[in-house]
Structure formats: structure tokens, C-alpha cells
Design an enzyme around this catalytic site. Sequence first.
Site, PDB file in Angstrom:
ATOM      1  N   LYS A 182     -24.923  71.179  38.646  1.00 40.56           N
ATOM      2  CA  LYS A 182     -24.877  70.532  39.965  1.00 40.56           C
ATOM      3  C   LYS A 182     -26.173  70.768  40.724  1.00 40.56           C
ATOM      4  CE  LYS A 182     -23.629  68.378  43.628  1.00 40.56           C
ATOM      5  NZ  LYS A 182     -22.450  68.624  44.449  1.00 40.56           N
ATOM      6  N   LYS A 250     -28.386  72.843  51.817  1.00 47.15           N
ATOM      7  CA  LYS A 250     -27.704  73.985  51.223  1.00 47.15           C
ATOM      8  C   LYS A 250     -27.901  74.008  49.715  1.00 47.15           C
ATOM      9  CE  LYS A 250     -23.613  73.566  50.004  1.00 47.15           C
ATOM     10  NZ  LYS A 250     -22.845  73.226  48.766  1.00 47.15           N
TER      11      LYS A 250
END
Length: 309
Positions: A182, A250
Site C-alpha cells: 500500500k 500520512k
Amino acid sequence: MTSQPVKIGFIGLGIMGAPMAGHLINAGHQLFVFSQAKLPASIANSNATQCLNARGVAERADVIIIMVPDTPDVEAVLFGETGVASGLAMPPHGSVAPRKTVVDMSSISPIATKTFAQKINALGCDYLDAPVSGGEVGAKNATLSIMVGGDEAVFGRIKPLFDLMGKNITLVGGNGDGQTAKVANQIIVALNIEAVAEALLFAARAGADPARVRQALMGGFASSKILEVHGERMVKRTFDPGFRIELHQKDLNLALSSARALGVSLPNTATAQELFNSCVAHGGKAWDHSAMVRALEKLANFEIGQKAA
């Protein structure tokens, strides 16, 4: 798992989590849910059972899915005072509990994930990290890409549930490898957004119609999903979030901190992060991540769609 309803816990019912949980409910599974915020109407009006905390979810469910924003959030859900771990360690009525599975579908640190998995395994339970890509649209349409880390046999048991939420489902490797995939995904997406933004800004400043330039590029080697979807956003100035800049920030923080620990240089990822930082400085943390183009427009003192002098 496909023939019998599964008792599923779902923690985190935001923009992504609510539609994902909805697909599981619609497939006939029994859901036990917990959310810090008010339950979305779609879940509140369903037959899902609302629990008081994450422990209550873990006590009742055989598979516990977590979908929250960041690493500290997952840690709190798992190991807080009323967290999932306390429910896993407390079999109902003193009986021997069946082997439960925790599935973290959040996007968090690969390094922390390995530690979380070890702690859950020590309680006699299984753990999969299964972050997703595809945004709100993918969550609603059950077309998410799901990148999974964990034991192959556990993945096989849970895959029928993944099939209800996504289309491209891959077991990448062991615990932490799903999160690593990811992070890699988010690096590629950020750099593609930056490339499309530069190209369309250049074209517009040179006096060409950016919409027609985009259309021309869609037929060649430069074509991409980012050019198709986010290029259109840049031209039409539609920056309502499908995926907020603060969330992509993030993810790039995860990329850069992990790269530092690994001794790997990611210079263009760092540049993309600085452009996101500039957007946030101008009040854009909740803009869609395609609005990275606005940082480049500030540097050029020119906006896509503006007529070149």
C-alpha cells in the site's frame, strides 16, 4: 465461509468503512459494529448490532475488521483498555473460544503491523493486514484493490469476505507485506498526480487548451487512471475529496520514515510531500489529493484554465 453467515466485527465506519461494512451486511453476514463517531444511517438502519467498544465487538465476532485512519488509531483499537485484544483474551461464558481472525484494512506502518500481528498471534488468534486502494468510489462499488499480508491458509479463509468488498485481491506475502504494498501504491499515485499536474500546467501556460491536451494524451503511452480521473479534476477545478490530502500526507510519511529506516532514498516522494505540505499551508488539508496542482500553480503564478497572456 461462503455457505454460512459469518459473525463479523467492523470497527471504523467512515467514508470507506461504512460502504465496505454495508456489502458484508447485504451478503447476509451478521455484523457487530463500533464507531467513535455517530453511526452512518446506512449502518444504523441495518440489522447490524452496535457495540459499546472494540472489546464488545471482539467478544462477539469471529472475524474482526478494522478500518481507521492511522497507526496510533489501530494500536488504540487493538490494545487500548477496552480494545480488541481484551475481547480476544476473554472467551464468553468461560468456554474455549474458536480461533478468531483480526483483519486490519487501514493503511498504517508496515513495521508496526508486524508487531501488532505478533501480539495478536500470542493470544491464539490470526492476523491479516489488508489495506485497500480505490477510494470512496471503490468502497461503494466493491471494486477496491486489496493488498494482503499474512498466512496463506488464513487468507484463503477470509478471501470470500474480501471478494464482497473488492476485485483485485492479492496475497503479497507475510504480515506487513500488505502494508508495504500500500505504501508503494501511494508513492506511485502521488508521483503520477505530480506528473499530470506539471504536464497540464505546462500545456495551459503555453497557451494550449488543457482539456484537449489531456484528451490527446489519453490515447498514448502517457495515459493513466490518474490522467483520466485527476486530470479531469484539475481541468474542471473539482477538488471535493475522494481522498483527502491529509490522508495522502500520512501515507507518504510512512513511506519516508520507512525509507529512512531502510536506508533508501526517495527524492521524488519527498518532493511530492512538500507540495502536499504547501497545499495544507494554504488551507487545503481536506482538498482531494489531485489539488496538489494548486501548489504548482502557486509556484508558476498561473492556474490551469486561466488564459495565457
